[in-house]
Design a protein around this motif. Structure first.
Motif, short mmCIF file in Angstrom:
data_model
loop_
_atom_site.label_atom_id
_atom_site.label_comp_id
_atom_site.label_asym_id
_atom_site.label_seq_id
_atom_site.Cartn_x
_atom_site.Cartn_y
_atom_site.Cartn_z
N ASP A 119 4.90 7.53 2.07
CA ASP A 119 4.29 7.40 3.40
C ASP A 119 5.32 7.14 4.51
O ASP A 119 5.36 6.06 5.10
CB ASP A 119 3.23 6.28 3.35
CG ASP A 119 2.24 6.37 4.50
OD1 ASP A 119 2.36 7.29 5.33
OD2 ASP A 119 1.34 5.50 4.55
N PHE A 123 0.81 -1.22 0.00
CA PHE A 123 0.00 0.00 0.00
C PHE A 123 0.85 1.27 0.00
O PHE A 123 0.33 2.35 -0.24
CB PHE A 123 -0.93 0.01 1.22
CG PHE A 123 -1.84 -1.18 1.28
CD1 PHE A 123 -2.95 -1.25 0.43
CD2 PHE A 123 -1.58 -2.24 2.14
CE1 PHE A 123 -3.79 -2.35 0.46
CE2 PHE A 123 -2.42 -3.35 2.16
CZ PHE A 123 -3.52 -3.41 1.33
N ASN A 124 2.14 1.13 0.30
CA ASN A 124 3.01 2.30 0.37
C ASN A 124 4.13 2.27 -0.65
O ASN A 124 5.17 2.91 -0.48
CB ASN A 124 3.54 2.49 1.79
CG ASN A 124 2.45 2.99 2.73
OD1 ASN A 124 1.53 3.68 2.30
ND2 ASN A 124 2.55 2.63 4.00
#
Ligand SMILES: Nc1ncnc2c1ncn2[C@@H]1O[C@H](COP(=O)(O)OP(=O)(O)O)[C@@H](O)[C@H]1O
Ligand SMILES: [Mg+2]
Length: 285
Positions: free
Chosen positions: A239, A226-227
């Motif tokens: 992030d 997700f990052n």
């Protein structure tokens, strides 16, 4: 409710004075009493009531009766002050659409000299307990406010981007104000939303980025599919507010967790198997 450029533009100097005064007094009060606000702004009762009405109506300030009567900025108010400041410094020329909404931030597209991403840090009171666990840089008193925590989170992220760019593929830092970090806009999407043609090469690039970051003094501490963004063929690690240094007492475990998350993603999605210990050794070695 998403921020609106129109609302931000509609604010008058007296509205902003009330907001900035509230912001300042919130270091001393969780809810700022009307009398203190009146003394600090030097507005008449009716002027202040009018301004507070406008700000509450626009969703930038809140009034509460408990635990005592008082006023506070809310996230949208803090965001607005940051965006106004960035605009008057000439860093930001336009606010675009909402592009990302995470656990502890909202990200807008915008226009500075070039297209930018504006990440507004919202480190919350409500989630404070869970936030606390993986953010041990927060000052150690229980009523550290969401406002300070959000500003600190932005500072941490801006610090990491400044340290790592351009040797590690991270968004280039552009500016910071309050809880807002302005950085280069990355095209594309996060790994969880991509289908890679050559996953092995991409995984190697991620590990190389983690290795360079480690050498420069940063371990991500929230790395996962997700990052990591894919901008065409280019990997970008995003992030960073919770990063730690290699001197952190749990550095090895944190690194293992970061790399473990990434390897697990590549195993699940692409049937790629790499030995975690070997990869961690290649980063620290
Ligand atoms: N520099 C950037 N360029 C483009 N999109 C970004 C950028 N930074 C963040 N985003 C988008 O915003 C989302 C949330 O950002 P992130 O930094 O991961 O914050 P969170 O802590 O809320 O997860 C990302 O998943 C991504 O879609
Ligand atoms: Mg994220």
């Amino acid at each position: 409710m998403p921020l609106s450029a129109e609302v931000i533009r509609s604010l008058q100097p007296y509205d902003l004075r009330v907001m900035r005064t509230l912001e300042r007094l919130m270091h001393r009060f969780e809810w700022v009493p009307l009398d203190d606000l009146k003394t600090a702004t030097r507005f008449s009762g009716s002027e202040l009531a009018y301004r507070l009405g406008r700000l509450i109506g626009r969703g930038l300030v809140r009034y509460e009766k408990v635990p005592y009567e008082g006023y506070t900025l809310v996230y949208a108010g803090l965001d607005t002050l940051a965006l106004r400041a960035l605009t008057s410094r000439g860093t930001l020329r336009a606010l675009g659409t909402l592009t990302g909404e995470g656990k502890e931030s909202v990200v807008y597209e915008g226009l500075g000299l070039a297209p930018v991403a504006i990440k507004l840090h919202h480190v919350g009171q409500r989630s404070f307990q869970s936030v606390r666990r993986n953010r041990d840089y927060l000052p150690d008193h229980t009523n550290s406010s969401w406002l300070q925590a959000s500003r600190l989170s932005a500072e941490r992220e801006f610090g990491a981007l400044t340290l790592l760019h351009p040797r590690v593929p991270v968004p280039a830092p552009v500016a910071i104000d309050r809880n807002a970090v302005v950085m280069d806009l990355v095209g594309g999407a996060t790994l969880n939303r991509c289908r890679l043609d050559d996953p092995g090469t991409i995984l190697d690039e991620i590990v190389a980025g983690v290795r360079t970051a480690y050498r420069l003094g940063a371990i991500h501490n929230d790395l996962s599919e997700f990052n990591v963004m894919m901008d065409g063929e280019r990997v970008v690690l995003i992030d960073w507010p919770q990063w730690v240094t290699p001197e952190h007492p749990n550095a090895r475990a944190i690194l293992e967790n970061d790399l473990g998350n990434v390897l697990a993603h590549f195993t699940r999605k692409y049937r790629l198997n790499r030995d975690l210990d070997g990869v961690v050794d290649s980063v620290v070695g």
